[in-house]
Design a protein around this motif. Sequence first.
Motif, PDB file in Angstrom:
ATOM      1  N   GLY A  34       7.830   2.732   5.506  1.00  0.00           N
ATOM      2  CA  GLY A  34       6.673   3.526   5.861  1.00  0.00           C
ATOM      3  C   GLY A  34       7.036   4.983   6.093  1.00  0.00           C
ATOM      4  N   ALA A  35       8.180   5.203   6.735  1.00  0.00           N
ATOM      5  CA  ALA A  35       8.630   6.583   6.959  1.00  0.00           C
ATOM      6  C   ALA A  35       8.883   7.291   5.634  1.00  0.00           C
ATOM      7  CB  ALA A  35       9.895   6.586   7.823  1.00  0.00           C
ATOM      8  N   ASP A  36       9.472   6.574   4.663  1.00  0.00           N
ATOM      9  CA  ASP A  36       9.671   7.151   3.326  1.00  0.00           C
ATOM     10  C   ASP A  36       8.334   7.569   2.722  1.00  0.00           C
ATOM     11  OD1 ASP A  36      12.410   6.587   3.427  1.00  0.00           O
ATOM     12  OD2 ASP A  36      12.199   4.698   2.326  1.00  0.00           O
ATOM     13  N   ALA A  37       7.337   6.692   2.848  1.00  0.00           N
ATOM     14  CA  ALA A  37       6.032   6.947   2.237  1.00  0.00           C
ATOM     15  C   ALA A  37       5.354   8.152   2.879  1.00  0.00           C
ATOM     16  CB  ALA A  37       5.145   5.711   2.356  1.00  0.00           C
ATOM     17  N   LEU A  38       5.467   8.280   4.183  1.00  0.00           N
ATOM     18  CA  LEU A  38       4.842   9.412   4.867  1.00  0.00           C
ATOM     19  C   LEU A  38       5.486  10.721   4.449  1.00  0.00           C
ATOM     20  CD1 LEU A  38       4.403   7.868   8.430  1.00  0.00           C
ATOM     21  CD2 LEU A  38       2.625   8.259   6.713  1.00  0.00           C
ATOM     22  N   ARG A  39       6.820  10.732   4.340  1.00  0.00           N
ATOM     23  CA  ARG A  39       7.509  11.943   3.875  1.00  0.00           C
ATOM     24  C   ARG A  39       7.111  12.271   2.444  1.00  0.00           C
ATOM     25  NH1 ARG A  39      11.857   9.770   7.031  1.00  0.00           N
ATOM     26  NH2 ARG A  39      12.573   8.574   5.222  1.00  0.00           N
ATOM     27  N   PRO A  82       0.803  -1.242   0.000  1.00  0.00           N
ATOM     28  CA  PRO A  82       0.000   0.000   0.000  1.00  0.00           C
ATOM     29  C   PRO A  82       0.830   1.283   0.000  1.00  0.00           C
ATOM     30  CG  PRO A  82      -0.796  -1.553   1.674  1.00  0.00           C
ATOM     31  CD  PRO A  82       0.528  -2.058   1.201  1.00  0.00           C
ATOM     32  N   LEU A  83       2.125   1.205   0.283  1.00  0.00           N
ATOM     33  CA  LEU A  83       2.919   2.423   0.446  1.00  0.00           C
ATOM     34  C   LEU A  83       2.932   3.282  -0.810  1.00  0.00           C
ATOM     35  CD1 LEU A  83       6.048   1.185   2.457  1.00  0.00           C
ATOM     36  CD2 LEU A  83       3.847   2.012   3.318  1.00  0.00           C
ATOM     37  N   ARG A 129      -2.335   8.030  -1.539  1.00  0.00           N
ATOM     38  CA  ARG A 129      -3.639   8.621  -1.884  1.00  0.00           C
ATOM     39  C   ARG A 129      -4.424   9.042  -0.654  1.00  0.00           C
ATOM     40  NH1 ARG A 129      -6.139   3.881  -5.061  1.00  0.00           N
ATOM     41  NH2 ARG A 129      -8.015   5.177  -4.927  1.00  0.00           N
ATOM     42  N   GLY A 130      -3.947   8.674   0.524  1.00  0.00           N
ATOM     43  CA  GLY A 130      -4.602   9.070   1.755  1.00  0.00           C
ATOM     44  C   GLY A 130      -5.786   8.219   2.140  1.00  0.00           C
ATOM     45  N   ILE A 131      -5.915   7.008   1.565  1.00  0.00           N
ATOM     46  CA  ILE A 131      -7.062   6.156   1.885  1.00  0.00           C
ATOM     47  C   ILE A 131      -6.696   5.037   2.844  1.00  0.00           C
ATOM     48  CG2 ILE A 131      -8.233   6.704  -0.271  1.00  0.00           C
ATOM     49  CD1 ILE A 131      -7.386   4.010  -1.350  1.00  0.00           C
ATOM     50  N   THR A 132      -5.433   4.995   3.279  1.00  0.00           N
ATOM     51  CA  THR A 132      -5.035   4.088   4.354  1.00  0.00           C
ATOM     52  C   THR A 132      -3.927   4.771   5.135  1.00  0.00           C
ATOM     53  OG1 THR A 132      -4.483   1.792   4.913  1.00  0.00           O
ATOM     54  CG2 THR A 132      -3.215   2.810   3.154  1.00  0.00           C
ATOM     55  N   SER A 133      -3.491   4.124   6.197  1.00  0.00           N
ATOM     56  CA  SER A 133      -2.431   4.663   7.049  1.00  0.00           C
ATOM     57  C   SER A 133      -1.459   3.551   7.378  1.00  0.00           C
ATOM     58  CB  SER A 133      -3.018   5.229   8.340  1.00  0.00           C
ATOM     59  OG  SER A 133      -3.599   4.178   9.118  1.00  0.00           O
ATOM     60  N   LEU A 134      -0.333   3.916   7.968  1.00  0.00           N
ATOM     61  CA  LEU A 134       0.648   2.906   8.357  1.00  0.00           C
ATOM     62  C   LEU A 134       0.069   1.993   9.432  1.00  0.00           C
ATOM     63  CD1 LEU A 134       3.453   2.304   7.336  1.00  0.00           C
ATOM     64  CD2 LEU A 134       4.393   3.627   9.233  1.00  0.00           C
TER      65      LEU A 134
END
Length: 399
Positions: free
Chosen positions: A128-133, A42-43, A49-54
């Motif tokens: 996950g940290a990469d994806a959030l940034r 999902p990353l 797209r903001g439709i899920t979270s870590l």
Amino acid sequence: MLVVVGSGIAAVRAIEAVREAGSAEPILVVGAERALPYDRPPLSKELLRGITSLELARIHDEAFYREAGVELLLGTAAKRLDARDRRVELAKGSAIRFDRLLVATGASPRRLAVPGAELDGVHTLRTGADALRLKVALDRAERVVVVGAGLIGLEVASVARTAGKHVTVLEAARHPLARLLHGEQVAAAVTELHRDHGTIVRTTTTVREFRGAGRVEEVVLSTNERIAADLVLVAIGVRPETRFLEGSGLLTDDGVLTDGSLETNVPGIFAAGDVARALQPETGRHVRFESYGAAQEQGTTAGKRLAGLEASPCVLGGAGSQQFGTRMQLVGSAEDAERVIVRGSLAERSFAAFFAAQDEIRGAFVMNRMRELPAIRALVRARARVDGARPDPLEAAMR
């Protein structure tokens, strides 16, 4: 003590398999990331797209590990393996002794060795940290450049373009998905999908430099052309994470070399997932798979071996993706393919393309025909033969 170094899907499946085998031996997981183990697919799609979270992408909640008797040592990287003394040294200075060990450290993104590669705004995507940034940067960006037209790069390009960003994809090879697909015929369907949605796709194009005053502002190509950018994603593949194994005595070569049941040259030490390069008995070659499905299968096998059972993985390589609402799936491999047999319509992006060598199906790429996927997997796994009398490999399988 069973020690697992790594906290991805291979590690989790191994833990599950150990407990399902009836072993109550203590398990310690050492993970460089602070987050609880999560799914990575999902990353590059739903999370951006903001439709899920870590948190929603977690494989299990914390209670699962507690009830399974698993100690999690997260946010701590392994620094060195002493295989002779059966000890893992940690970056924080302490050491852990083990009876049996699983190396499941996955892989790290490759970086471009060009000037400006360390500028703010130049991203990679693995954790996950990469994806959030990347999500925060993508929300603010207007002009996005993706370097590398593999699955990750194309998925991020799809998300960015759907969000209305100006997107340019740069690929050094002659066509997208060059490592996965055979020739340009099939890859053209992927290229045109992106171009039809307004993405600029440039192949046989490399980057000379990133420029900017502290933050990336433009990409300089090998042709000396300049492309304005306020966000760059470098997605040019990964390298297996084996640095902590240097000097350990474990054999490595583009990954940790294992036998057909995932055991390394040191008894009691196994490897699984993106870091493992396992012997394929049918070919006598070592192969490293970079896929979610392979990591799951190998993790389960490694867990059985850690529990003292006999097991061998049955991995069928491949990868899945979704771009602009179009589903795609690679099954097997296109490597060494001598010809391509297409069932369906490339122009309509509804087809199954089979990759054949020595009159055997070695792989397939499917676009938007997911109902046929079980039959396609069976044909690839069986290495079904094709000849002039049966030009359509799916004709009999779908009856």
